[in-house]
Scaffold this motif. Structure first.
Motif: not given
Lengths: 188, 106
Positions: A86, A89-90, A92-93, A96-97, A102, A104-105
């Motif tokens: 998790k 993944k956070k 990477i996001n 990406k943002s 992408g 952001k979570d």
């Protein structure tokens, strides 16, 4: 049915024995996973994965430790893997943002453990948030002792440490929590 | 400024898990678990398939690349041969069309 009888039947692939094992240990596994990952929805899935691994690796269980210790170990290890994935993944996001590929979570919602006493709910939300920032081994020891109610000896068996080492982990965990909570309360 | 009751507040927060109750999953956990195990059994990848292993995937890719290289080389050789073979007749037909291959007595 004793643990030894249960293990023998499980090794023979007895379905009824597996049902007994799940019914005996489902609350313990679910509660441990929930305390570790702090997500009610995901805890069900992850608890199922714990039992699937127990079923699949029963042949490798040599009986060096208690059955419950072995199941706790699998539950803790699965929970840590889930948390690491998790976090990755956070990250990477976030990357990406930053480069515009992408979003952001969204910030995770506050975790309210359903077993916490009503009068402690608000403080427990703050405490669980601070627990997420602890190093893995301190978080494991604290969760097993505070959330699952295990003794220092039982935690030492699960984590394959000495009781002294668990005591040291708990001491450091509490010190770290005090620092984090002080920062939090001074900010708010 | 540090609040006077901050240390007590921190200690109370640390103690907030005292009396916590163990939480069990939703009812029929075993039924859902068995259903998932059955589903996974039916959709499990065939483990004996050698191509599933990375080493076999890399080997297959390598063989594929080698075969491709051979095919490209062969086809370019064939094209060159065809070109050199087709050049002579076209020159001859050109020469005959303009009667360049006839020796003139004049």
């Amino acid at each position: 049915m004793s643990d030894q009888e249960l293990i023998l039947l499980l090794k023979k692939g007895n379905e009824q024995a597996f049902k007994v094992l799940v019914e005996n240990w489902q609350a313990m596994v679910f509660n441990t996973v929930l305390g570790m990952i702090q997500d009610v929805q995901e805890s069900e899935d992850l608890s199922q994965e714990v039992f699937i691994q127990v079923f699949q690796s029963m042949q490798q269980f040599r009986g060096d430790s208690k059955l419950s210790t072995w199941i706790y170990r699998i539950a803790v290890s699965k929970s840590l893997d889930w948390t690491r994935k998790k976090k990755a993944k956070k990250r990477i996001n976030i990357m990406k943002s930053l480069i515009g590929f992408g979003f952001k979570d969204a910030e995770p919602s506050e975790f309210v453990h359903p077993g916490v006493l009503m009068e402690n709910k608000e403080s427990a939300i703050v405490l669980f948030k601070a627990m997420q920032l602890l190093p893995e081994n301190q978080r494991v020891a604290l969760t097993l002792i505070k959330v699952e109610g295990l003794s220092y000896e039982e935690v030492a068996a699960v984590m394959e440490l000495t009781v002294k080492a668990v005591e040291a982990l708990m001491h450091r965990a509490k010190e770290n929590l005090r620092k984090r909570l002080k920062e939090y309360y001074l900010k708010t | 400024m540090e609040s006077k009751n901050l240390p007590e507040k921190i200690e109370a927060t640390i103690q907030s898990l005292n009396g916590i109750q163990r939480v069990a999953p939703m009812p029929f956990f075993y039924t859902r678990l068995r259903a998932r195990m059955e589903k996974e059994k039916n959709t499990a990848p065939i483990s004996w398939m050698p191509l599933g292993k990375p080493v076999w995937l890399i080997a297959t890719l390598f063989v594929f690349l080698v075969l491709n290289a051979i095919m490209i080389k062969q086809s370019s050789n064939a094209k060159n041969k065809q070109l050199s073979a087709s050049e002579t007749p076209s020159l001859q037909s050109f020469a005959s069309e303009f009667e360049l291959n006839n020796t003139s007595n004049y």
